[in-house]
Design an enzyme around this catalytic site. Structure first.
Site, PDB file in Angstrom:
ATOM      1  N   SER A 148       0.851  -1.193   0.000  1.00  0.00           N
ATOM      2  CA  SER A 148       0.000   0.000   0.000  1.00  0.00           C
ATOM      3  C   SER A 148       0.884   1.240   0.000  1.00  0.00           C
ATOM      4  CB  SER A 148      -0.925   0.008   1.210  1.00  0.00           C
ATOM      5  OG  SER A 148      -0.155   0.062   2.381  1.00  0.00           O
ATOM      6  N   GLY A 150       2.016   3.056  -2.206  1.00  0.00           N
ATOM      7  CA  GLY A 150       3.055   3.115  -3.222  1.00  0.00           C
ATOM      8  C   GLY A 150       4.290   2.270  -2.941  1.00  0.00           C
TER       9      GLY A 150
HETATM   10  N1  LIG Z   1      -1.464   1.955 -14.339  1.00  0.00           N
HETATM   11  C1  LIG Z   1      -1.181   3.166 -13.879  1.00  0.00           C
HETATM   12  N2  LIG Z   1      -1.010   4.201 -14.730  1.00  0.00           N
HETATM   13  C2  LIG Z   1      -0.713   5.435 -14.283  1.00  0.00           C
HETATM   14  N3  LIG Z   1      -0.566   5.758 -12.989  1.00  0.00           N
HETATM   15  C3  LIG Z   1      -0.723   4.781 -12.077  1.00  0.00           C
HETATM   16  C4  LIG Z   1      -1.037   3.440 -12.475  1.00  0.00           C
HETATM   17  N4  LIG Z   1      -1.133   2.699 -11.356  1.00  0.00           N
HETATM   18  C5  LIG Z   1      -0.898   3.518 -10.323  1.00  0.00           C
HETATM   19  N5  LIG Z   1      -0.648   4.778 -10.724  1.00  0.00           N
HETATM   20  C6  LIG Z   1      -0.377   5.929  -9.865  1.00  0.00           C
HETATM   21  O1  LIG Z   1       0.088   5.480  -8.590  1.00  0.00           O
HETATM   22  C7  LIG Z   1      -0.868   5.786  -7.567  1.00  0.00           C
HETATM   23  C8  LIG Z   1      -0.901   4.679  -6.533  1.00  0.00           C
HETATM   24  O2  LIG Z   1      -1.294   3.469  -7.133  1.00  0.00           O
HETATM   25  P1  LIG Z   1      -2.367   2.526  -6.461  1.00  0.00           P
HETATM   26  O3  LIG Z   1      -2.628   1.390  -7.372  1.00  0.00           O
HETATM   27  O4  LIG Z   1      -3.557   3.322  -6.060  1.00  0.00           O
HETATM   28  O5  LIG Z   1      -1.569   1.995  -5.199  1.00  0.00           O
HETATM   29  P2  LIG Z   1      -1.819   2.132  -3.627  1.00  0.00           P
HETATM   30  O6  LIG Z   1      -2.608   0.917  -3.264  1.00  0.00           O
HETATM   31  O7  LIG Z   1      -0.453   2.100  -3.052  1.00  0.00           O
HETATM   32  O8  LIG Z   1      -2.582   3.395  -3.391  1.00  0.00           O
HETATM   33  C9  LIG Z   1      -2.169   6.002  -8.291  1.00  0.00           C
HETATM   34  O9  LIG Z   1      -3.050   6.792  -7.530  1.00  0.00           O
HETATM   35  C10 LIG Z   1      -1.680   6.664  -9.573  1.00  0.00           C
HETATM   36  O10 LIG Z   1      -1.369   8.026  -9.371  1.00  0.00           O
END
Ligand SMILES: Nc1ncnc2c1ncn2[C@@H]1O[C@H](COP(=O)(O)OP(=O)(O)O)[C@@H](O)[C@H]1O
Ligand SMILES: [Mg+2]
Length: 380
Positions: A148, A150
């Site tokens: 989580s 990032g």
């Molecule tokens: N496939 C993707 N394309 C572009 N940006 C992404 C992508 N996946 C994640 N991000 C960026 O990274 C952030 C965190 O990813 P996320 O999957 O929400 O993980 P976490 O569970 O850590 O919040 C997203 O809010 C977005 O800004």
């Protein structure tokens, strides 16, 4: 008096504990370290590894809570599935917690429900990652299936970058599944969190969408309402409603979407609990996401949720190499702007980039200015 077992005691858990205590609950908070934020305001605390199946089971049996409320993803969710079978209530539901603990399971579910998502695949070795990334496109996002904020997340375009991404993901993963999700990189216009409320009756309602900006995969600032068109809101609401209805139970969910340059709404991920970008609701709404979660999980009637005023939040972070004790300076300066409010989480020690507090203000500019006045200083 209802007894709540809160699994995870961070800043979101702290605010939720306050909301629960205001309406007369007895809250037992759990986490892997002492004096975690929520523990500072709860009735009782338990320090243990929530990924330890036997220990988690033992804690549940000792306390016999009316509600088991996860606040983080790193929990042995098999125990929660069993607890639910044995008559315990898991919030929002054991199924929701189990499916969202691993990114792959919730993604598969979204796809099965017909929601637009980024193309994605899974990999369990470096070679597999390189192979799958090639099929997906030029630029990809790589994330451990379990993590989580990032952690372990990176972007890659070349083979060498993919190799580093693999290493970074394995180092940043939680739990014991050496598996990553590799996703098409979405060059989105903006992204939103749609706080979605599911009541026990099955009724679904929404807060105003929240816009947010992320760095290193972690939220930096958010604002509410996000400036979305009517059609974007309708599409996001429809998708969120499908997801939460499928997961079932009761509580608030943070449903994340990307909105691309053509206005297409793409499902990103979902948390079956209050969301970090939703801290802004403490400033903007008549009932915050924590008050809502507390009311709904207890099965109490839900008041009409109103946006009292627009607002923004901005995180207060520790520095890149921070560790150990600390002091927070500049709070008086930040509060000189009378529109500014804040929360200091009271985490007992620093870690690199650790979120230590949040600023809230009437505009994003004001929140950014106030946040720049606050600094987290290491103390020997
Ligand atoms: N496939 C993707 N394309 C572009 N940006 C992404 C992508 N996946 C994640 N991000 C960026 O990274 C952030 C965190 O990813 P996320 O999957 O929400 O993980 P976490 O569970 O850590 O919040 C997203 O809010 C977005 O800004
Ligand atoms: Mg996220």
């Amino acid at each position: 008096m209802k007894k709540i077992l809160l699994l995870g005691s961070g800043e979101l858990g702290k605010e939720l504990t306050i909301s629960l205590k205001r309406i007369g609950c007895y809250v037992i908070t759990c986490d892997s370290y002492e004096n975690a934020p929520a523990m500072q305001v709860s009735d009782q605390a338990e320090v243990f590894n929530m990924l330890d199946k036997n220990k988690l089971q033992e804690i549940i049996e000792t306390h016999q809570p009316d509600f088991i409320v996860p606040e983080v993803e790193a929990i042995e969710t098999q125990v929660l599935l069993e607890a639910e079978k044995n008559g315990y209530t898991v919030i929002p539901s054991a199924k929701a917690v189990n499916l969202t603990m691993n990114r792959d399971r919730i993604r598969d579910r979204a796809k099965n429900l017909g929601l637009p998502t980024a193309s994605f695949a899974y990999a369990e070795t470096e070679q597999e990652l390189i192979l799958e990334a090639k099929k997906i496109g030029t630029k990809v996002a790589v994330k451990p299936v379990m993590s989580s904020s990032g952690k372990g997340q990176s972007y890659a375009t070349t083979k060498d970058e993919l190799k580093s991404s693999w290493k970074f993901a394995i180092e940043g993963m939680r739990g014991n599944r050496k598996r990553v999700i590799v996703e098409e990189f979405i060059d989105f216009d903006y992204e939103i969190t749609l706080l979605t409320i599911l009541e026990k009756s099955g009724n679904v309602s929404f807060c105003e969408p929240i816009g947010h900006f992320q760095e290193r995969g972690d939220y930096q600032y958010s604002w509410q309402p996000a400036n979305c068109s009517k059609i974007v809101i309708e599409n996001a609401q429809e998708a969120a409603c499908k997801m939460v209805s499928d997961l079932g139970g009761s509580g608030i969910f943070g449903v994340e979407f990307f909105v691309d340059k053509k206005g297409k709404v793409i499902f990103s991920e979902l948390s079956p609990r209050p969301h970090d970008t939703g801290m802004v609701t403490m400033y903007t709404q008549n009932y915050s996401q924590f008050d809502i979660h507390a009311r709904v999980l207890l099965g109490l009637p839900l008041p009409e949720i109103k946006l009292n005023r627009p607002g923004a939040s901005h995180v207060i972070l520790a520095e890149k190499n921070a560790t150990g004790n600390y002091v927070i300076e500049g709070i008086e300066k930040a509060l000189e702007d009378q529109s500014v409010d804040l929360r200091i989480f009271g985490k007992p020690f620093l870690k690199p980039y650790r979120r230590m507090g949040v600023i809230m203000a009437e505009t994003l500019d004001k929140a950014k200015i106030a946040a720049r006045k606050v600094s987290v200083q290491s103390k020997a």
